[in-house]
Design a protein around this motif. Structure first.
Motif, short mmCIF file in Angstrom:
data_model
loop_
_atom_site.label_atom_id
_atom_site.label_comp_id
_atom_site.label_asym_id
_atom_site.label_seq_id
_atom_site.Cartn_x
_atom_site.Cartn_y
_atom_site.Cartn_z
N GLU A 1 0.85 -1.18 0.00
CA GLU A 1 0.00 0.00 0.00
C GLU A 1 0.89 1.24 0.00
OE1 GLU A 1 -1.05 0.86 4.64
OE2 GLU A 1 -2.17 -0.74 3.66
N LEU A 2 0.34 2.33 -0.44
CA LEU A 2 1.09 3.58 -0.56
C LEU A 2 1.32 4.17 0.82
CD1 LEU A 2 2.25 5.52 -2.68
CD2 LEU A 2 0.07 6.72 -2.61
N SER A 3 2.57 4.49 1.12
CA SER A 3 2.89 5.11 2.39
C SER A 3 3.20 6.59 2.20
CB SER A 3 4.09 4.40 3.03
OG SER A 3 4.46 5.02 4.23
N ARG A 4 4.00 6.92 1.19
CA ARG A 4 4.41 8.31 0.98
C ARG A 4 4.87 8.50 -0.45
NH1 ARG A 4 9.06 11.54 4.37
NH2 ARG A 4 8.63 13.55 3.46
N VAL A 5 4.62 9.70 -0.97
CA VAL A 5 5.10 10.08 -2.31
C VAL A 5 5.74 11.45 -2.23
CG1 VAL A 5 4.46 10.59 -4.70
CG2 VAL A 5 3.24 8.81 -3.46
N LEU A 6 6.91 11.58 -2.81
CA LEU A 6 7.54 12.88 -2.97
C LEU A 6 7.69 13.15 -4.46
CD1 LEU A 6 10.41 12.77 -0.31
CD2 LEU A 6 8.24 13.99 -0.17
N LEU A 7 7.21 14.31 -4.90
CA LEU A 7 7.33 14.72 -6.29
C LEU A 7 8.32 15.86 -6.35
CD1 LEU A 7 6.43 14.62 -9.26
CD2 LEU A 7 4.58 16.19 -8.64
#
Length: 90
Positions: A60-66
């Motif tokens: 599952e998605l925990s964190r995204v940095l763009l």
């Protein structure tokens, strides 16, 4: 007391995404896997890739940095599986 490494709740920075040696880490409840998506990956394509990881591997998605150049650094997590007792396996 164990140190929390969840990138969402920890005051400590998550381990850097440095390349082939960076394969993830675990804590008491979760295992984490970092991914790097290059700048050319569109948002729908990134969503599709993450959906595949979720459906077939339980992530599952925990964190995204763009970042400004379009690179995405993504942290996936899943519950740690409890290892069985080796003596009872046949």
């Amino acid at each position: 007391m164990s140190e929390e490494k969840d990138p969402e709740t920890s005051s400590q920075p998550a381990p850097a995404l440095g390349g082939a040696r960076d394969v993830g880490w675990t804590d008491d409840k979760w295992e984490y896997r970092p991914l790097r998506l290059p700048p050319g990956v569109t948002r729908p394509s990134a969503a599709t890739q993450l959906s595949i990881h979720a459906e077939f591997s339980g992530w599952e998605l925990s964190r995204v940095l763009l970042y400004a150049d379009g690179t995405r650094k993504v942290w996936l997590r899943r519950k740690r599986s409890t290892p069985g007792v080796p003596e009872l396996l046949t």
